[in-house]
Design an enzyme around this catalytic site. Structure first.
Site, PDB file in Angstrom:
ATOM      1  CE1 TYR A   1     -10.212   0.233   8.292  1.00  0.00           C
ATOM      2  CE2 TYR A   1     -10.576   1.389  10.355  1.00  0.00           C
ATOM      3  CZ  TYR A   1      -9.785   1.125   9.254  1.00  0.00           C
ATOM      4  OH  TYR A   1      -8.565   1.742   9.116  1.00  0.00           O
TER       5      TYR A   1
ATOM      6  N   GLY B   1       0.827  -1.218   0.000  1.00  0.00           N
ATOM      7  CA  GLY B   1       0.000   0.000   0.000  1.00  0.00           C
ATOM      8  C   GLY B   1       0.850   1.253   0.000  1.00  0.00           C
TER       9      GLY B   1
ATOM     10  CE  LYS C   1      -7.156  -1.348   9.623  1.00  0.00           C
ATOM     11  NZ  LYS C   1      -5.899  -1.610   8.892  1.00  0.00           N
TER      12      LYS C   1
ATOM     13  CB  SER D   1      -7.562   1.675  13.137  1.00  0.00           C
ATOM     14  OG  SER D   1      -8.502   2.651  13.532  1.00  0.00           O
TER      15      SER D   1
ATOM     16  CB  ALA E   1     -14.758  -7.210  13.196  1.00  0.00           C
TER      17      ALA E   1
ATOM     18  NE  ARG F   1      -4.233   5.832  -2.939  1.00  0.00           N
ATOM     19  CZ  ARG F   1      -4.997   5.287  -3.868  1.00  0.00           C
ATOM     20  NH1 ARG F   1      -4.850   5.613  -5.131  1.00  0.00           N
ATOM     21  NH2 ARG F   1      -5.914   4.395  -3.544  1.00  0.00           N
TER      22      ARG F   1
END
Lengths: 273, 270
Positions: B163, B18, B167, B150, B165, B21
């Protein structure tokens, strides 16, 4: 400073990226607990990153002051300014005077690292009120006093980095360490609350949570205890001073978005059940 | 060796997913500044080519390896090509992931396909990438792995079911892997980031940062020094840790909840 929450407008922007990462040149640090090997190593690391360093112990005793002076000499040998302070960190007047001394000498105080530690382990039923109070005073109240005194200077300047070095004993129960654990856990709560209170002032407050480490007086001195510790720890080894200093330097040099948080240097001890 | 030497990445090869950018690119550039060679990986070839050029401009070696982290065969090829181009992998930063279709709606309105796609992108992708780099790291006798989680992996959030769950899964996966591979000198940690908006729309949607205790968003470059530290020899004692950089969000909660009025002790004058 107001005790009301800041108005809902972004307070201050991010600092621009530094030319060199982890650069502490021009910064003034106060490291307490510098009579111990870990505190001395932290003072030295801050000096290596460029900071001038004032060093204090915990009790202000003559023996301790000898150790503080020898750590100060190492700072001097790196070509940084140094100041060895003889101070009882549980005495608010003495702490205030020590911080004043740093300000008088160098006109600023940017970094505070609380690395003092008084280890105490005793069955709770046998712990006297005097022992309880002494453990809390050395490990928790001293942190509050230095944060308050140094914090006043930092709030005036609108910049400060406070790093409190505490222990895994504040995160997990350890037999015979009820008083010590309560104090260390108190440092965590203090760190979070103070970081929040000062979040919009430019002062960050973080904690480094250290696992059982090599140079901790009383830990690992007894060969049997050491054998047990190294057998049960996931890393199969005690934490070394060098493993702690980088985390302190990273937090001391941070740009301000890292606050109210814990960096655990414990070789996965608290990652486990 | 001073603490500043131990905060360097000289001679290390880092694979960053990833990294076309945003935060991944910021880490790639910070790693290059710290002395590392970098394999940039993402789905968009033009973006990773550009970041690889930026790394080379800093005097480091770089490779741009296109991969889809939700496809484990593609991940295997990414690791093979990284090894072929730069010879080794000392550091993996698994940064790919993010919100996916359907997330943000109540659970009963999310299709199974959307749910699985989100878990694939955020959790299973970490499993695939880590599984692929472990063998070369074991062979080399050392390794650093950094996953990105996060604050939403530590606290709940209404309707962000996938999201939060996924993370949370990344965080506890990191802890367990740290215990498995720590004895092989591979340290595995996770960074939980607060709000680092990458678009104006995000910055507006998140209220300009005024609800964050420090009163502002994270700036993209600020992830760099923390990531460099965690992947450097200075962090050899840190394993299985959750490192949170969030402007005080988790410590204080969003303002004004992290605040109380003056309440004097009984009997004291206010």
């Amino acid at each position: 400073m107001s005790d009301q929450p800041s108005p809902p407008a972004a307070a201050g922007g991010a600092l621009p990226p530094p030319e060199r990462p982890f650069d502490l040149r021009g910064r003034v640090a106060l490291v307490t607990g510098a009579a111990r090997p870990l505190g001395g190593a932290i003072a030295l690391a801050l000096a290596e990153a460029g900071a001038d360093v004032a060093l204090a112990g915990l009790t202000g005793s003559a023996d301790e002051h000898f150790q503080v002076n020898s750590a100060a000499n190492q700072v001097w040998s790196l070509g940084r300014r140094h100041l060895a302070l003889q101070v009882d960190l549980t005495d608010p007047v003495a702490v205030e005077a020590a911080v004043q001394r740093v300000e008088d000498e160098w006109r600023r105080l940017d970094l505070l690292v609380n690395a003092q530690d008084l280890l105490f382990a005793m069955p709770f039923g046998e712990t006297s009120l005097e022992e309880w109070n002494a453990t809390l005073a050395a490990n928790l109240t001293s942190v509050a006093l230095t944060c308050q005194a140094a914090g006043r200077v930092m709030l005036r300047a609108g910049y400060g980095r406070i790093v409190n070095v505490a222990s895994v004993a504040g995160d997990r129960g350890v037999m015979n360490m009820t008083a010590y654990a309560a104090a260390k856990s108190g440092v965590l709560a203090l760190t979070r609350a103070l970081a929040t209170e000062w979040a919009r002032t430019g002062v960050t407050v973080n904690m480094v949570q250290v696992g059982w480490y090599e140079d901790q007086a009383g830990i690992g001195d007894d060969p049997e205890h050491r054998k047990t510790l190294t057998k049960i720890l996931p890393a199969r080894a005690l934490v070394t001073n060098d493993e702690v200093t980088g985390a302190v330097v990273m937090l001391a040099a941070d740009s301000g978005y890292f606050t109210g948080q814990v960096v655990a240097v414990d070789g996965a001890a608290t990652a486990r059940i | 060796m001073t603490v500043l030497d131990r905060l360097r990445l000289d001679g290390r090869v880092a694979l960053i997913t990833g990294s076309g950018r945003g935060l991944g690119r910021a880490m790639a550039l910070a790693f290059a500044d710290a002395g590392a060679d970098v394999v940039c990986s993402a789905r968009t070839q033009a973006e990773i080519d550009a970041v690889a050029d930026e790394v080379r401009a800093k005097g480091r070696r770089a490779a741009a390896v296109r991969a889809d982290v939700t496809d484990s065969a593609s991940v295997e090829r990414m690791v093979e090509r990284s090894l072929a181009e730069l010879g080794r992998i000392d550091i993996l930063v698994h940064n790919a992931g993010g919100r996916t279709a359907g997330d943000g709606r109540p659970l009963h309105m999310i299709s199974e396909a959307d749910w699985l796609a989100g878990i694939d992108a955020n959790l299973t992708s970490a499993v695939s990438c880590i599984r692929a780099v472990i063998p070369p790291m074991l062979e080399q006798g050392r390794g650093k792995i950094l996953t990105t989680a996060s604050g939403l992996g530590l606290r709940g959030n209404r309707d962000l079911n996938m999201y939060t769950a996924a993370k949370a899964g990344v965080i506890n996966l990191t802890r367990s892997l740290a215990l498995s591979y720590g004895r092989h000198n591979i340290q595995i940690n996770t960074m939980a980031l607060g709000l680092f908006p990458q678009t104006e729309a995000q910055a507006t949607r998140w209220g300009g940062g005024r609800y964050i205790p420090v009163g502002r968003f994270g700036t993209t470059w600020e992830i760099g020094p923390v990531a460099v530290f965690l992947c450097s020899p200075a962090a050899d004692g840190i394993n299985g840790a959750v490192i949170v950089q969030d402007g005080g969000g988790l410590a204080g909660g969003v303002t004004p909840f992290g605040w109380a009025p003056r309440i004097p002790l009984p009997g004291a004058s206010a």
